[in-house]
Design a protein around this motif. Structure first.
Motif, mmCIF file in Angstrom:
data_model
loop_
_atom_site.group_PDB
_atom_site.id
_atom_site.type_symbol
_atom_site.label_atom_id
_atom_site.label_comp_id
_atom_site.label_asym_id
_atom_site.label_seq_id
_atom_site.Cartn_x
_atom_site.Cartn_y
_atom_site.Cartn_z
ATOM 1 N N LEU A 1 0.922 -1.428 -0.127
ATOM 2 C CA LEU A 1 0.279 -0.120 0.245
ATOM 3 C C LEU A 1 0.757 0.713 0.101
ATOM 4 N N ALA A 2 1.032 1.897 -1.025
ATOM 5 C CA ALA A 2 1.633 3.185 -0.986
ATOM 6 C C ALA A 2 0.223 4.757 -0.389
ATOM 7 N N LEU A 3 1.365 5.259 0.115
ATOM 8 C CA LEU A 3 -0.064 6.918 0.555
ATOM 9 C C LEU A 3 1.094 8.037 0.950
ATOM 10 N N PRO A 4 1.098 9.235 0.022
ATOM 11 C CA PRO A 4 1.826 9.908 -0.838
ATOM 12 C C PRO A 4 0.604 10.914 0.179
ATOM 13 N N TYR A 5 2.091 11.846 0.486
ATOM 14 C CA TYR A 5 1.600 13.384 0.914
ATOM 15 C C TYR A 5 0.710 13.781 -0.122
ATOM 16 N N PRO A 6 -0.859 14.798 0.192
ATOM 17 C CA PRO A 6 -1.592 14.723 -1.060
ATOM 18 C C PRO A 6 -0.716 16.169 -1.374
ATOM 19 N N ALA A 7 -0.301 16.490 -1.739
ATOM 20 C CA ALA A 7 0.321 17.253 -2.910
ATOM 21 C C ALA A 7 0.734 16.761 -4.389
ATOM 22 N N GLN A 8 0.830 17.237 -5.505
ATOM 23 C CA GLN A 8 1.183 17.150 -6.649
ATOM 24 C C GLN A 8 2.707 16.147 -6.125
ATOM 25 N N GLY A 9 3.466 17.321 -5.741
ATOM 26 C CA GLY A 9 5.069 16.932 -5.531
ATOM 27 C C GLY A 9 5.356 15.855 -4.522
ATOM 28 N N ILE B 1 -1.394 -0.677 -3.552
ATOM 29 C CA ILE B 1 -2.869 -0.193 -4.184
ATOM 30 C C ILE B 1 -2.085 1.141 -4.082
ATOM 31 N N PHE B 2 -2.538 2.024 -4.448
ATOM 32 C CA PHE B 2 -2.275 3.729 -4.689
ATOM 33 C C PHE B 2 -3.256 4.263 -3.905
ATOM 34 N N VAL B 3 -2.964 4.858 -2.754
ATOM 35 C CA VAL B 3 -4.214 5.728 -1.619
ATOM 36 C C VAL B 3 -4.159 7.153 -2.046
ATOM 37 N N ASN B 4 -5.040 7.727 -2.575
ATOM 38 C CA ASN B 4 -4.540 8.858 -2.478
ATOM 39 C C ASN B 4 -5.740 9.631 -2.108
ATOM 40 N N ASP C 1 -7.638 14.162 -5.101
ATOM 41 C CA ASP C 1 -6.600 14.128 -5.516
ATOM 42 C C ASP C 1 -7.037 12.850 -6.672
ATOM 43 N N HIS C 2 -7.452 11.620 -6.036
ATOM 44 C CA HIS C 2 -8.027 10.584 -6.706
ATOM 45 C C HIS C 2 -8.965 10.744 -8.486
ATOM 46 N N SER C 3 -9.343 11.746 -7.908
ATOM 47 C CA SER C 3 -10.418 12.606 -9.572
ATOM 48 C C SER C 3 -9.635 12.890 -10.208
ATOM 49 N N ARG C 4 -9.113 13.196 -9.884
ATOM 50 C CA ARG C 4 -8.168 14.354 -10.733
ATOM 51 C C ARG C 4 -7.137 13.185 -11.084
ATOM 52 N N LYS D 1 6.298 -0.954 -21.714
ATOM 53 C CA LYS D 1 5.839 0.153 -20.657
ATOM 54 C C LYS D 1 4.739 0.447 -21.309
ATOM 55 N N SER D 2 3.489 1.196 -21.100
ATOM 56 C CA SER D 2 2.514 1.804 -21.589
ATOM 57 C C SER D 2 2.750 3.331 -21.650
ATOM 58 N N VAL D 3 2.523 3.895 -22.267
ATOM 59 C CA VAL D 3 2.008 4.882 -22.146
ATOM 60 C C VAL D 3 1.674 6.133 -20.850
ATOM 61 N N ALA D 4 0.536 4.847 -20.677
ATOM 62 C CA ALA D 4 -0.113 5.440 -19.473
ATOM 63 C C ALA D 4 0.796 5.886 -18.041
ATOM 64 N N THR D 5 1.109 4.375 -17.692
ATOM 65 C CA THR D 5 1.823 4.532 -16.240
ATOM 66 C C THR D 5 2.981 5.089 -16.010
ATOM 67 N N LYS D 6 3.364 6.299 -17.178
ATOM 68 C CA LYS D 6 4.502 6.962 -17.255
ATOM 69 C C LYS D 6 3.697 8.432 -16.806
ATOM 70 N N SER D 7 2.263 8.511 -17.232
ATOM 71 C CA SER D 7 1.952 10.198 -16.677
ATOM 72 C C SER D 7 0.457 10.046 -15.601
ATOM 73 N N MET D 8 1.179 8.486 -15.055
ATOM 74 C CA MET D 8 -0.316 8.400 -13.982
ATOM 75 C C MET D 8 -0.017 9.225 -12.633
ATOM 76 N N GLY D 9 -0.511 9.643 -12.474
ATOM 77 C CA GLY D 9 -0.389 10.609 -10.701
ATOM 78 C C GLY D 9 -0.553 11.826 -11.073
#
Length: 461
Positions: free
Chosen positions: A7-15, A35-38, A42-45, A256-264
């Motif tokens: 489970l990956a949990l970032p602080y809620p900011a783009q950086g 499992i990436f938790v926003n 942010d998840h909807s964005r 690797k699909s381009v998608a994952t590269k721009s994910m997040g």
């Protein structure tokens, strides 16, 4: 060997989401499920941004990466960039929400979570993990120096540099060394003293100190840095393990699909700037991008626009929709291209780009250094002020922009520094040398490569 679920949990900011997403992709590439938790906002964005890029097909790439969300506790009308409000509400709402999310996942029985990787600014998640019998790690998306400064705030209070309210004391020196092995730091550059207002800074610092109290729960203190960039700091705190630079997979990784590269991403990347760059001479373009937080007022926006004109060089300027001001009447802009968000790593690796006019966010620094692109430094807030000093004084890979008496970076200052930059061959050659050193870390056998391998081995066991 069974496939572990992290489970990956970032602080809620783009950086913070960016490096955590890149790190998560490394885990997926090495046979882990993530499992990436926003937070919900942010998840909807992120999801809508991927759908706009028609990349949602690989959202659950081989179902190895799953994007989920939890509430952040803010109301629908609250300012999601208000750091003080966010840091007050996170500890009240998110730990309980995370615990419930994990329990729900376990109840469904699809993927039992074996490990938690939490952003340093979300380290309370280690306590949630302990309660549920799940081991964890922290990932610091900022410099090892910032990590060390945070850990040493109580020492600075004991030493009389800070008072009990975390303000500089009257006897505090202008410059200090946290350890003899570390470069001097300007005390006025401490991140919480540069958050716009002191009240916000203190709330953020208290929240981060609350997070730091959970660090004893893991031996894994991972950081997006390398030994060459911060040797003295890593010598002083050997527990911090460099795993940087955290970079998205290369475009030539056909599997690797381009998608994952721009994910997040919170905003859709405008790919049209790449074909524009193709038309520019090598080493000619000034790339100006100030991250996801920087806000310019109309006066500063005008000076920046007219300064870019004055340089008389091709420029690629990222102007976010939420900080788009009226362009001044005299602004020609005919030598440049303006986009609302750019695929930054691709831009910086383009041979047309000569230098990076930046807010000095740590992600931007790591991406610039990884591509051998020198910097023009214009920090906005928090740790960016110290990052600027590190680039200009320690690494000597950039020039700082100075403000005038009215607190503005003038168009003339921008023009002067750009000219100075293009006249300085050494800065470019130093950046190229740094690139090689930095990139060697993630090549097979490099120290970041080996640290990541060791970490993944631990998860799998």
């Amino acid at each position: 060997m069974r496939i572990p679920t992290v489970l990956a949990l970032p602080y809620p900011a783009q950086g913070h989401v960016n490096p955590m997403m890149t790190f998560s992709q490394k885990l997926v590439e090495n046979g882990c499920k993530v499992i990436f938790v926003n937070r919900e906002f942010d998840h909807s964005r992120v999801v809508s941004c991927m759908e706009e890029q028609q990349d949602s097909s690989s959202l659950d790439e081989e179902s190895m990466m799953k994007l989920v969300s939890i509430p952040d506790g803010l109301g629908p009308d609250d300012d999601r960039n208000d750091q003080a409000k966010l840091c007050e509400v996170i500890p009240k709402i998110m730990p309980e929400a995370l615990e419930k999310l994990i329990q729900d996942i376990h109840l469904k029985g699809e993927n039992r979570i074996n490990f938690i990787v939490a952003d340093l600014c979300m380290a309370w998640a280690l306590d949630v993990g302990k309660k549920l019998g799940i081991k964890g790690a922290v990932l610091c998306p900022a410099s090892a120096t910032l990590f060390t400064l945070l850990k040493n705030v109580p020492v600075l209070v004991d030493d009389g540099i800070l008072d009990s309210d975390f303000e500089l004391t009257l006897t505090a020196k202008k410059r200090i060394q946290i350890s003899p092995s570390m470069p001097e730091m300007d005390t006025e550059d401490f991140f919480w003293l540069n958050m716009g207002d002191l009240t916000t800074g203190k709330i953020v610092l208290k929240y981060l100190l609350h997070c730091a109290r959970s660090l004893h729960l893991t031996q894994w203190w991972l950081c997006n840095t390398t030994h060459e960039l911060e040797p003295g700091t890593l010598l002083f705190v050997p527990k911090i393990l460099p795993v940087g630079p955290l970079l998205r997979s290369n475009d030539d990784d056909n599997n690797k699909s381009v998608a994952t590269k721009s994910m997040g991403q919170f905003w859709e990347e405008d790919q049209s700037c790449m074909s524009w760059l193709d038309q520019q001479p090598h080493g000619s373009v000034l790339y100006a991008a100030f991250g996801s937080f920087t806000l310019f007022d109309q006066n500063q926006f005008n000076e920046l626009a007219l300064g870019l004109d004055l340089t008389n060089r091709p420029f690629l300027w990222v102007v976010r929709e939420n900080n788009r001001m009226a362009y001044p009447n005299e602004f020609q802009g005919h030598k440049g291209k303006i986009v609302s968000w750019a695929p930054q790593q691709k831009v910086l690796s383009h041979p047309a780009v000569a230098c990076f006019l930046t807010h000095c966010g740590w992600n931007s620094i790591m991406e610039g250094l990884s591509n051998g692109v020198p910097f023009l430094c214009w920090p906005y807030f928090a740790d960016q002020l110290h990052n600027k000093t590190h680039i200009c004084d320690e690494l000597k890979a950039g020039l700082g922009l100075d403000k005038d008496q009215s607190g503005l970076v003038s168009r003339k200052e921008l023009k002067t520094k750009v000219e100075q930059f293009f006249d300085d061959e050494n800065i470019k050659s130093r950046s190229v040398v740094l690139k090689e050193k930095v990139m060697n870390n993630i090549a097979k056998g490099g120290s970041s490569y080996e640290n990541l391998k060791r970490f993944i081995k631990e998860i799998k066991e």
